[in-house]
Motif scaffolding. Structure first.
Motif, PDB file in Angstrom:
ATOM      1  N   PHE A 110     -20.444 -49.948 -68.537  1.00 46.62           N
ATOM      2  CA  PHE A 110     -21.208 -51.075 -69.080  1.00 46.62           C
ATOM      3  C   PHE A 110     -20.279 -52.111 -69.723  1.00 46.62           C
ATOM      4  O   PHE A 110     -20.460 -53.321 -69.552  1.00 46.62           O
ATOM      5  CB  PHE A 110     -22.223 -50.568 -70.107  1.00 46.62           C
ATOM      6  CG  PHE A 110     -23.201 -51.615 -70.574  1.00 46.62           C
ATOM      7  CD1 PHE A 110     -24.375 -51.839 -69.880  1.00 46.62           C
ATOM      8  CD2 PHE A 110     -22.945 -52.386 -71.705  1.00 46.62           C
ATOM      9  CE1 PHE A 110     -25.287 -52.808 -70.296  1.00 46.62           C
ATOM     10  CE2 PHE A 110     -23.836 -53.357 -72.130  1.00 46.62           C
ATOM     11  CZ  PHE A 110     -25.017 -53.572 -71.419  1.00 46.62           C
ATOM     12  N   GLY A 111     -19.286 -51.654 -70.459  1.00 49.90           N
ATOM     13  CA  GLY A 111     -18.371 -52.576 -71.132  1.00 49.90           C
ATOM     14  C   GLY A 111     -17.566 -53.433 -70.172  1.00 49.90           C
ATOM     15  O   GLY A 111     -17.203 -54.575 -70.493  1.00 49.90           O
ATOM     16  N   VAL A 112     -17.276 -52.899 -68.976  1.00 45.74           N
ATOM     17  CA  VAL A 112     -16.563 -53.705 -67.973  1.00 45.74           C
ATOM     18  C   VAL A 112     -17.453 -54.858 -67.524  1.00 45.74           C
ATOM     19  O   VAL A 112     -16.986 -55.980 -67.325  1.00 45.74           O
ATOM     20  CB  VAL A 112     -16.142 -52.841 -66.774  1.00 45.74           C
ATOM     21  CG1 VAL A 112     -15.309 -53.671 -65.796  1.00 45.74           C
ATOM     22  CG2 VAL A 112     -15.350 -51.623 -67.222  1.00 45.74           C
ATOM     23  N   GLY A 113     -18.737 -54.574 -67.382  1.00 39.91           N
ATOM     24  CA  GLY A 113     -19.670 -55.653 -67.046  1.00 39.91           C
ATOM     25  C   GLY A 113     -19.709 -56.717 -68.119  1.00 39.91           C
ATOM     26  O   GLY A 113     -19.801 -57.920 -67.824  1.00 39.91           O
ATOM     27  N   GLU A 114     -19.614 -56.289 -69.375  1.00 42.01           N
ATOM     28  CA  GLU A 114     -19.574 -57.266 -70.466  1.00 42.01           C
ATOM     29  C   GLU A 114     -18.310 -58.119 -70.389  1.00 42.01           C
ATOM     30  O   GLU A 114     -18.344 -59.329 -70.675  1.00 42.01           O
ATOM     31  CB  GLU A 114     -19.634 -56.534 -71.809  1.00 42.01           C
ATOM     32  CG  GLU A 114     -20.973 -55.849 -72.081  1.00 42.01           C
ATOM     33  CD  GLU A 114     -20.986 -55.116 -73.407  1.00 42.01           C
ATOM     34  OE1 GLU A 114     -21.880 -55.396 -74.231  1.00 42.01           O
ATOM     35  OE2 GLU A 114     -20.097 -54.266 -73.636  1.00 42.01           O
ATOM     36  N   LEU A 115     -17.199 -57.511 -70.002  1.00 36.89           N
ATOM     37  CA  LEU A 115     -15.957 -58.271 -69.835  1.00 36.89           C
ATOM     38  C   LEU A 115     -16.086 -59.301 -68.722  1.00 36.89           C
ATOM     39  O   LEU A 115     -15.665 -60.453 -68.870  1.00 36.89           O
ATOM     40  CB  LEU A 115     -14.807 -57.307 -69.508  1.00 36.89           C
ATOM     41  CG  LEU A 115     -13.931 -56.811 -70.640  1.00 36.89           C
ATOM     42  CD1 LEU A 115     -12.915 -55.798 -70.115  1.00 36.89           C
ATOM     43  CD2 LEU A 115     -13.216 -57.971 -71.312  1.00 36.89           C
ATOM     44  N   VAL A 116     -16.647 -58.889 -67.594  1.00 37.34           N
ATOM     45  CA  VAL A 116     -16.822 -59.815 -66.473  1.00 37.34           C
ATOM     46  C   VAL A 116     -17.785 -60.938 -66.853  1.00 37.34           C
ATOM     47  O   VAL A 116     -17.565 -62.109 -66.522  1.00 37.34           O
ATOM     48  CB  VAL A 116     -17.326 -59.058 -65.227  1.00 37.34           C
ATOM     49  CG1 VAL A 116     -17.675 -60.035 -64.105  1.00 37.34           C
ATOM     50  CG2 VAL A 116     -16.260 -58.069 -64.745  1.00 37.34           C
ATOM     51  N   ALA A 117     -18.844 -60.600 -67.577  1.00 37.53           N
ATOM     52  CA  ALA A 117     -19.794 -61.621 -68.037  1.00 37.53           C
ATOM     53  C   ALA A 117     -19.107 -62.622 -68.958  1.00 37.53           C
ATOM     54  O   ALA A 117     -19.362 -63.833 -68.891  1.00 37.53           O
ATOM     55  CB  ALA A 117     -20.976 -60.968 -68.748  1.00 37.53           C
ATOM     56  N   ALA A 118     -18.205 -62.128 -69.811  1.00 31.95           N
ATOM     57  CA  ALA A 118     -17.458 -63.020 -70.699  1.00 31.95           C
ATOM     58  C   ALA A 118     -16.591 -63.969 -69.897  1.00 31.95           C
ATOM     59  O   ALA A 118     -16.461 -65.162 -70.238  1.00 31.95           O
ATOM     60  CB  ALA A 118     -16.606 -62.207 -71.666  1.00 31.95           C
ATOM     61  N   ALA A 119     -15.987 -63.479 -68.821  1.00 31.33           N
ATOM     62  CA  ALA A 119     -15.167 -64.331 -67.961  1.00 31.33           C
ATOM     63  C   ALA A 119     -16.010 -65.435 -67.326  1.00 31.33           C
ATOM     64  O   ALA A 119     -15.594 -66.600 -67.257  1.00 31.33           O
ATOM     65  CB  ALA A 119     -14.495 -63.487 -66.883  1.00 31.33           C
ATOM     66  N   LEU A 120     -17.210 -65.086 -66.882  1.00 34.01           N
ATOM     67  CA  LEU A 120     -18.104 -66.095 -66.308  1.00 34.01           C
ATOM     68  C   LEU A 120     -18.512 -67.118 -67.359  1.00 34.01           C
ATOM     69  O   LEU A 120     -18.564 -68.331 -67.089  1.00 34.01           O
ATOM     70  CB  LEU A 120     -19.340 -65.424 -65.716  1.00 34.01           C
ATOM     71  CG  LEU A 120     -19.121 -64.504 -64.508  1.00 34.01           C
ATOM     72  CD1 LEU A 120     -20.447 -63.875 -64.088  1.00 34.01           C
ATOM     73  CD2 LEU A 120     -18.510 -65.265 -63.352  1.00 34.01           C
ATOM     74  N   ASP A 121     -18.789 -66.649 -68.569  1.00 32.76           N
ATOM     75  CA  ASP A 121     -19.189 -67.555 -69.647  1.00 32.76           C
ATOM     76  C   ASP A 121     -18.073 -68.525 -70.019  1.00 32.76           C
ATOM     77  O   ASP A 121     -18.340 -69.620 -70.530  1.00 32.76           O
ATOM     78  CB  ASP A 121     -19.609 -66.758 -70.886  1.00 32.76           C
ATOM     79  CG  ASP A 121     -20.914 -66.001 -70.681  1.00 32.76           C
ATOM     80  OD1 ASP A 121     -21.654 -66.337 -69.738  1.00 32.76           O
ATOM     81  OD2 ASP A 121     -21.178 -65.058 -71.456  1.00 32.76           O
TER      82      ASP A 121
ATOM     83  N   LEU B 141     -21.700 -51.431 -65.095  1.00 31.06           N
ATOM     84  CA  LEU B 141     -21.328 -52.840 -64.930  1.00 31.06           C
ATOM     85  C   LEU B 141     -22.509 -53.653 -64.418  1.00 31.06           C
ATOM     86  O   LEU B 141     -22.783 -54.761 -64.906  1.00 31.06           O
ATOM     87  CB  LEU B 141     -20.140 -52.950 -63.975  1.00 31.06           C
ATOM     88  CG  LEU B 141     -19.755 -54.367 -63.525  1.00 31.06           C
ATOM     89  CD1 LEU B 141     -18.244 -54.558 -63.525  1.00 31.06           C
ATOM     90  CD2 LEU B 141     -20.296 -54.672 -62.116  1.00 31.06           C
ATOM     91  N   LEU B 142     -23.205 -53.131 -63.426  1.00 33.25           N
ATOM     92  CA  LEU B 142     -24.363 -53.847 -62.876  1.00 33.25           C
ATOM     93  C   LEU B 142     -25.420 -54.074 -63.953  1.00 33.25           C
ATOM     94  O   LEU B 142     -26.011 -55.163 -64.039  1.00 33.25           O
ATOM     95  CB  LEU B 142     -24.955 -53.066 -61.709  1.00 33.25           C
ATOM     96  CG  LEU B 142     -24.062 -52.937 -60.457  1.00 33.25           C
ATOM     97  CD1 LEU B 142     -24.730 -52.023 -59.435  1.00 33.25           C
ATOM     98  CD2 LEU B 142     -23.781 -54.306 -59.847  1.00 33.25           C
ATOM     99  N   ALA B 143     -25.651 -53.062 -64.789  1.00 34.31           N
ATOM    100  CA  ALA B 143     -26.642 -53.210 -65.854  1.00 34.31           C
ATOM    101  C   ALA B 143     -26.251 -54.311 -66.824  1.00 34.31           C
ATOM    102  O   ALA B 143     -27.097 -55.101 -67.268  1.00 34.31           O
ATOM    103  CB  ALA B 143     -26.813 -51.884 -66.595  1.00 34.31           C
ATOM    104  N   ALA B 144     -24.971 -54.402 -67.169  1.00 31.69           N
ATOM    105  CA  ALA B 144     -24.508 -55.440 -68.091  1.00 31.69           C
ATOM    106  C   ALA B 144     -24.640 -56.823 -67.492  1.00 31.69           C
ATOM    107  O   ALA B 144     -24.707 -57.827 -68.218  1.00 31.69           O
ATOM    108  CB  ALA B 144     -23.052 -55.173 -68.481  1.00 31.69           C
ATOM    109  N   LEU B 145     -24.688 -56.897 -66.161  1.00 30.14           N
ATOM    110  CA  LEU B 145     -24.812 -58.184 -65.474  1.00 30.14           C
ATOM    111  C   LEU B 145     -26.248 -58.483 -65.063  1.00 30.14           C
ATOM    112  O   LEU B 145     -26.497 -59.411 -64.298  1.00 30.14           O
ATOM    113  CB  LEU B 145     -23.895 -58.203 -64.248  1.00 30.14           C
ATOM    114  CG  LEU B 145     -22.389 -58.208 -64.583  1.00 30.14           C
ATOM    115  CD1 LEU B 145     -21.564 -57.992 -63.323  1.00 30.14           C
ATOM    116  CD2 LEU B 145     -21.990 -59.519 -65.258  1.00 30.14           C
ATOM    117  N   GLY B 146     -27.197 -57.695 -65.572  1.00 30.49           N
ATOM    118  CA  GLY B 146     -28.602 -58.027 -65.378  1.00 30.49           C
ATOM    119  C   GLY B 146     -29.356 -57.201 -64.363  1.00 30.49           C
ATOM    120  O   GLY B 146     -30.508 -57.515 -64.040  1.00 30.49           O
TER     121      GLY B 146
END
Length: 384
Positions: free
Chosen positions: A110-121, A143-148
């Motif tokens: 999940f935290g990796v998804g948060e990192l990728v989301a931060a990169a997009l932001d 990761l998928l869950a963190a991205l929605g």
């Protein structure tokens, strides 16, 4: 001589930067008449962002994300122009877990998804995700869950729970893919394994992360079920040339980082060898062009090293310039023939006998520097 020192980290003892400094110190002790240049390297695993930040004119952004058990942990996103680099090990690394916590049936990306989301932001149009050193085996569901996609309660609680996932748990998958429609998503990994099967994530790597044989088998079944449900929600595309289905679970690197590569493929990512991505980013070809000798190393030189890790990547890159490469690893399990086949002109392990292990662990900097100093006297004797 102009000597280029280009090591990976020595896992558990030295970062790549620390190893490079120790090796440079040792070489100049043994051959003070030489010119030494250093560049720390990574294959996408631990140290990926740190290595790139030391060589690239970018800016690091601090974030807080979830670790493999959902606890807050600091991490960074490196932004260089419109490219963002993230390191999955900062959020899902095995080093974040105490030995008794290592259980890939329940750890999450999940935290990796948060990192990728931060990169997009941060506005990145290209996101390079370094994979390696994970303590997870959840097919990137976290990761998928963190991205929605779906919910954290269903997809972000570890690989074993994926055996009960249904179609209803994968809502939002198309919307998640749309977030990357105009983004070049790059999967930088040293592993080409598929998600499933005898060479897949669970069979090959789950045991290294704390799983028993029974748990590894259960994870294989859970990840297989998950991939099947995903295929029902989002049927695989068809290759226009071969007319065969493009199944993300079979793509090279899908099994990297416990299947994190699978989820990134599902989002439209493309895999490149992690070491190649790093070598290109740090301008390695220009560096090796002015070198007479390259010295590389890593903690353990073994069969996995031959699958695209730093030492072999360095040897291949240097060979294109006709520059010899020697390796000074912590220990080596390769025979002379394997080392030569990998493009190495010599291998000089720090630990030559098992009895030396305790001394090396007690002083990794000093023992590495001393070993390199002896090697330098062999390869670059004093001028007469």
């Amino acid at each position: 001589m102009h000597v280029l020192i280009a090591p990976d980290c020595f896992t558990g003892t030295l970062t790549a930067g620390q190893a490079a400094d120790a090796m440079a110190d040792g070489w100049l002790r043994g051959a003070p008449h030489d010119t030494v240049e250093t560049v720390a390297l990574s294959d996408g695993g631990p140290g990926f962002v740190e290595v790139l930040a030391a060589s690239l004119p970018g800016r690091t952004h601090a974030v807080v994300v979830a670790d493999p058990l959902g606890r807050p942990v600091p991490a960074t996103v490196l932004v260089v122009g419109d490219t963002a680099y993230v390191e999955s090990a900062q959020a899902a690394g095995l080093h974040l877990l105490a030995p008794e916590e290592r259980d890939p049936t329940r750890t999450t990306t999940f935290g990796v998804g948060e990192l990728v989301a931060a990169a997009l932001d941060l506005g990145a149009r290209r996101v390079v995700v370094g994979l390696g050193g994970s303590g997870t085996n959840d097919a990137g569901a976290g990761l998928l869950a963190a991205l929605g996609v779906g919910t954290r309660q269903r997809l972000g609680i570890g690989g074993l729970a994926l055996g009960a996932v249904t179609v209803d748990d994968l809502t939002g998958i198309d919307e998640a893919r749309d977030r990357f429609r105009n983004v070049d998503l790059v999967i930088a990994s040293d592993v080409e394994s598929p998600l499933l099967g005898l060479k897949g994530a669970s069979a090959v790597f789950a045991g290294q992360k704390g799983a028993s044989e029974e748990q590894a088998q259960a994870l294989e079944g859970a990840l297989g079920h998950f991939a099947g449900v995903v295929a029902r929600v989002r049927p695989p595309a068809t290759d226009l040339l071969t007319r065969t289905a493009i199944r993300p679970e079979r793509e090279p690197g899908a099994g990297a980082a416990g299947g994190l590569g699978y989820a990134l493929h599902l989002l439209g990512g493309r895999r490149v060898p992690g070491i190649e991505a790093v070598l290109e980013a740090v301008g390695f070809d220009e560096r090796v062009a002015r070198a007479d000798l390259v010295v590389t190393g890593e903690g353990s030189l073994d069969w996995q090293s031959l699958q695209g890790k730093v030492v072999v990547g360095v040897a291949e890159a240097a060979a294109r310039r006709g520059v010899p490469v020697i390796a000074v690893p912590g220990r080596s399990e390769l025979g002379r023939r394997d080392a030569m086949s990998a493009g190495l002109s010599g291998v000089y392990a720090v630990v030559e006998r098992p009895a030396q292990s305790d001394a090396v662990l007690g002083d990794p900097v000093g023992t590495l520097a001393a070993r390199v100093a002896r090697v330098a006297r062999t390869w670059s004797p004093p001028r007469t």
